[in-house]
Design a protein around this motif. Structure first.
Motif, short mmCIF file in Angstrom:
data_model
loop_
_atom_site.label_atom_id
_atom_site.label_comp_id
_atom_site.label_asym_id
_atom_site.label_seq_id
_atom_site.Cartn_x
_atom_site.Cartn_y
_atom_site.Cartn_z
N ALA A 278 0.96 -1.05 0.13
CA ALA A 278 -0.05 -0.03 0.06
C ALA A 278 0.77 1.17 0.16
N MET A 279 1.91 1.19 0.71
CA MET A 279 3.05 2.47 0.73
C MET A 279 3.18 2.50 -0.54
N VAL A 280 3.94 1.52 -1.22
CA VAL A 280 4.60 1.65 -2.61
C VAL A 280 3.56 2.22 -3.49
N LEU A 281 2.45 1.59 -3.43
CA LEU A 281 1.33 2.19 -4.59
C LEU A 281 0.98 3.71 -4.16
N ALA A 290 -3.73 1.77 -3.34
CA ALA A 290 -3.11 1.50 -1.97
C ALA A 290 -4.37 1.10 -0.97
N ILE A 291 -5.46 1.82 -1.17
CA ILE A 291 -6.65 1.64 -0.47
C ILE A 291 -7.28 0.15 -0.29
N VAL A 292 -7.13 -0.73 -1.54
CA VAL A 292 -7.26 -1.97 -1.69
C VAL A 292 -6.36 -2.91 -0.82
N GLN A 293 -5.10 -2.48 -1.05
CA GLN A 293 -3.85 -3.35 -0.21
C GLN A 293 -4.16 -2.88 1.29
N GLN A 294 -4.10 -1.78 1.66
CA GLN A 294 -4.62 -1.46 3.16
C GLN A 294 -5.94 -1.91 3.51
N HIS A 295 -6.99 -2.12 2.69
CA HIS A 295 -8.12 -2.84 3.30
C HIS A 295 -7.84 -4.31 3.72
N GLY A 306 -7.01 -9.27 16.59
CA GLY A 306 -8.10 -8.82 17.18
C GLY A 306 -8.60 -7.42 16.80
N LEU A 307 -9.88 -7.35 17.22
CA LEU A 307 -10.38 -6.06 16.81
C LEU A 307 -9.93 -4.77 17.38
N ASP A 308 -9.37 -5.12 18.58
CA ASP A 308 -8.72 -3.91 19.39
C ASP A 308 -7.33 -3.91 19.61
N HIS A 309 -6.66 -4.57 18.83
CA HIS A 309 -4.98 -4.71 18.72
C HIS A 309 -4.45 -3.16 18.36
N PRO A 310 -3.65 -2.91 18.85
CA PRO A 310 -3.00 -1.51 18.22
C PRO A 310 -2.49 -1.47 16.80
N ASP A 311 -2.15 -2.82 16.55
CA ASP A 311 -1.67 -2.76 14.89
C ASP A 311 -3.11 -2.59 14.05
N THR A 312 -4.30 -3.04 14.65
CA THR A 312 -5.42 -2.90 13.79
C THR A 312 -5.65 -1.50 14.14
N ALA A 313 -5.46 -0.66 14.79
CA ALA A 313 -5.81 0.68 15.16
C ALA A 313 -4.95 1.41 14.16
N HIS A 314 -3.76 0.98 13.94
CA HIS A 314 -2.73 1.95 13.12
C HIS A 314 -3.31 1.31 11.54
N SER A 315 -3.82 0.22 11.41
CA SER A 315 -4.37 0.01 9.91
C SER A 315 -5.65 1.01 9.76
N TYR A 316 -6.35 1.37 10.63
CA TYR A 316 -7.44 2.20 10.38
C TYR A 316 -6.87 3.72 10.08
N GLY A 317 -5.99 4.18 10.90
CA GLY A 317 -5.16 5.35 10.74
C GLY A 317 -4.48 5.46 9.27
N ASN A 318 -3.88 4.40 8.81
CA ASN A 318 -3.24 4.37 7.37
C ASN A 318 -4.59 4.49 6.21
N MET A 319 -5.59 3.97 6.58
CA MET A 319 -6.67 3.65 5.88
C MET A 319 -7.42 5.19 5.62
N VAL A 597 2.72 -4.29 -12.44
CA VAL A 597 1.44 -4.25 -12.50
C VAL A 597 0.85 -3.42 -11.46
N GLY A 598 -0.18 -2.40 -11.50
CA GLY A 598 -0.68 -1.59 -10.39
C GLY A 598 -0.11 -0.39 -10.27
N LEU A 599 1.37 -0.02 -10.92
CA LEU A 599 1.91 1.28 -11.05
C LEU A 599 1.90 1.77 -12.23
N GLY A 600 1.94 1.20 -13.25
CA GLY A 600 2.33 1.74 -14.51
C GLY A 600 0.94 2.53 -15.08
N ALA A 601 -0.57 1.85 -14.78
CA ALA A 601 -1.38 2.23 -15.52
C ALA A 601 -1.87 3.73 -14.62
N SER A 602 -1.63 3.91 -13.66
CA SER A 602 -1.93 5.04 -12.88
C SER A 602 -1.03 6.36 -13.15
#
Length: 614
Positions: A278-281, A290-295, A306-319, A597-602
């Protein structure tokens, strides 16, 4: 042979105490590693080769940082309480498990006295046992928990903490504990499932036996890892730091393919790989990809961690940041709200990651021209950083710089000069005058001073500016913010570390690789956390880019306009785990000939649009 082995063990122990633990404490103070709850703290200790039994020793070395002291003390208290409640459960019959757990939680969080301890559970079963106290079986069933009191439970916890971890619990530990975070941590470690309702944790008996829904076994297990995939990911991080996004994309894609074949898609390493894809895209301009990969990373983290894990929270932040890149600010703010909720649940509201998230929220409001809300979020982030890290920490300087940018957008250049002066003083003290970030701050300071002189010259000619008047009126309407602005002018000290890039320390090799790449990288700041979080250096550099277009137009009307390909790079808050890079970090179509694939088109679409507009 025994003497030789004993000497070797002593040598290893000395190395751990004299070298490893002080280095780990230094990383904690500099936010190189930033654990948020008990699980992430355990992971980062093990990744550095430190056993959990050294929690007390490490806690004694970080007393000057409130958020770390609270985290370590809470972890020691929870681990000690786990042993106490397990002893109670071993002595309790199966039909008394729910009353026993509820009574222990009431003693732990509430105030159960000796006289009322027998009836504190309030269950019909306990009343029946009280009436038939002559029965030997009833006495045996009640003896495990009915005589417990709050003072007795906390006395046992403090005694165990002192014996196991050499930790002297302070007298106010019962009052100072973050109750929701501690309750969550304790339930996870013991395996307790409680009903989802609003508890008054400050009451005398907040829990009832009906609130205890289940008791699950907690089993230690190992998670299989793919060495080849991890090596590919390390190489991809280095390529991304160097700005060669085509090669980074290919490496991450190959690593993800291996992980799916060997470990399956629901694996922690697969989630990390999706995050880097997602970062590369995102850097390549393909925000939708990037949103597709982040999702995908968000789904894996929710199911694996888990739903309340800090990594899950940071995933929501990146999204949220990716959605903001597509100008879907309302949806981005909704994800940021979820991020703040989960981070507060895991670590409480007082944590540097919470303050960094508040800065990102403020930048979103600022881009939406909602300056009053943005200033309130920045003020709250400044208060947290000053309280947790000190007035001389680099992350505090980031808050001052963000406030300077915000006041510049409002036309209050005098306040911008005050805040940027504070930022520059902190960076000079922590990083030195030759550091690139210090020079950037100096350039900003000169820019604000020049604009202030222009405003003064216009006023002398009778051409007063409206934005400055609006800023003054806003400060009059918010006296609390005005007091914070006055505090910015006070010169304060504080020693802090020079290294500001944060990570959770989950992989030491990744940290070393990124550290080497950072020295020569064009796009610095690769995130090495198991879960992404906005680093201080990331935010500092991104804030410079956020307002570059606005700053150029405000200085004079003759400045050149930014091209369409540069606009996404100078708009929006800092990405959790990656820095905005300039055109040099984009993949070179001429050098490679073909984009993955995923970079050239955009990129081709963007080129065509720019040609049409030209």
């Amino acid at each position: 042979e025994i003497e030789v082995d004993e000497a070797l063990v002593k040598k290893v122990g000395s190395y751990l105490l004299d070298t490893v633990i002080p280095k780990f404490v230094q990383d904690l103070c500099s936010l190189d590693v930033s654990p948020m709850d008990g699980q992430t703290l355990t992971d980062v200790l093990h990744s550095n080769g430190i056993n959990v039994r050294y929690l007390g020793k490490v806690a004694g070395m970080i007393k000057h940082l409130p958020h770390l002291w609270d985290l370590f003390s809470a972890e020691i208290i929870v681990r000690s309480a786990k042993h106490v409640v397990k002893d109670i459960l071993r002595q309790s019959p199966d039909h008394n498990i729910a009353p026993a757990v509820a009574h222990f939680l009431n003693c732990f969080f509430g105030k159960v006295l000796a006289a009322s301890s027998k009836g504190s559970t309030g269950s019909p079963q306990s009343k029946t046992q009280k009436k038939s106290s002559e029965s030997a079986s009833s006495k045996k069933g009640q003896s495990a928990f009915s005589q417990l009191t709050s003072d007795g439970v906390w006395s046992d916890i403090k005694e165990f903490a002192k014996h196991k971890y050499q930790f002297e619990a302070p007298d106010d530990v019962r009052v100072g504990t973050k109750r929701v975070a501690v309750l969550r941590n304790l339930c996870q470690k013991v395996g307790i499932t409680i009903a989802a309702r609003k508890y008054d944790l400050h009451s005398t008996t907040p829990f009832q036996p009906s609130d205890i829904l289940n008791l699950q076994p907690v089993v230690k297990h190992s998670v299989p890892t793919c060495t080849d995939a991890r090596k590919l990911m390390e190489a991809g991080k280095i390529r991304m730091a160097e700005g060669t996004l085509n090669e980074a994309y290919a490496l991450f894609s190959e690593a993800f393919s291996l992980l799916q074949q060997i470990n399956g898609p629901m694996h922690k390493d697969a989630a990390n790989c999706c995050r880097y894809l997602a970062m590369v895209l995102y850097h390549a301009g393909d925000t939708a990809g990037a949103i597709v990969q982040q999702h995908r990373e968000l789904i894996i983290n929710e199911r694996c961690l888990g739903l309340d894990h800090p990594d899950t929270a940071h995933s929501y932040g990146n999204m949220a940041l990716f959605y903001h890149g597509l100008n879907q600010t309302e949806l981005a703010l909704r994800h940021m709200s979820r991020t703040l909720l989960l981070l507060s649940l895991a670590s409480g509201p007082d944590h540097p990651d919470v303050a960094a998230t508040l800065i990102n929220v403020a930048m979103m409001y600022q881009d939406a021209s909602n300056m009053s809300t943005a200033l309130r979020y920045l003020q709250e982030a400044l208060k947290k950083n000053e309280r947790l890290l000190g007035p001389g920490h680099i992350q505090t300087a980031v808050c001052y710089h963000a406030l300077a940018i915000a006041f510049s957008c409002m036309g209050a250049y005098k306040l911008s000069v005050q805040h940027e002066t504070k930022t520059h003083d902190i960076l000079v003290k922590q990083l030195g005058s030759d550091d690139s970030r210090t020079k950037d701050s100096e350039n900003w300071l000169n820019t604000f001073k020049g604009r202030e002189q222009q405003v003064i010259a216009q006023k002398q000619k009778g051409q007063g500016t409206v934005p400055s008047a609006n800023a003054v009126e806003f400060l009059k309407a918010h006296p609390g913010l005005f007091q914070a602005m006055k505090a910015a002018a006070i010169q304060s000290g504080g020693d802090g570390p020079a290294n500001v890039n944060r990570g959770r320390g989950g992989d030491e090799r990744a940290a070393k690789a990124a550290a080497e790449a950072r020295k020569t990288a064009v796009a610095r700041g690769v995130n090495l956390r198991n879960g992404p979080a906005a680093s201080v250096s990331d935010i500092n550099q991104i804030l410079n880019l956020i307002n570059s277009a606005a700053s150029a137009s405000a200085a004079s009307s003759g400045n050149a306009q930014a091209t369409e390909s540069e606009v996404p790079q100078s708009n929006g808050p800092a990405l959790n785990g990656a820095k905005e890079s300039k055109d040099t970090s984009r993949p070179s179509a001429k050098a490679d000939g073909q984009a993955p694939v995923g970079l050239g088109a955009s990129l081709e679409l963007k080129k065509q649009k720019s040609k049409q507009k030209a």
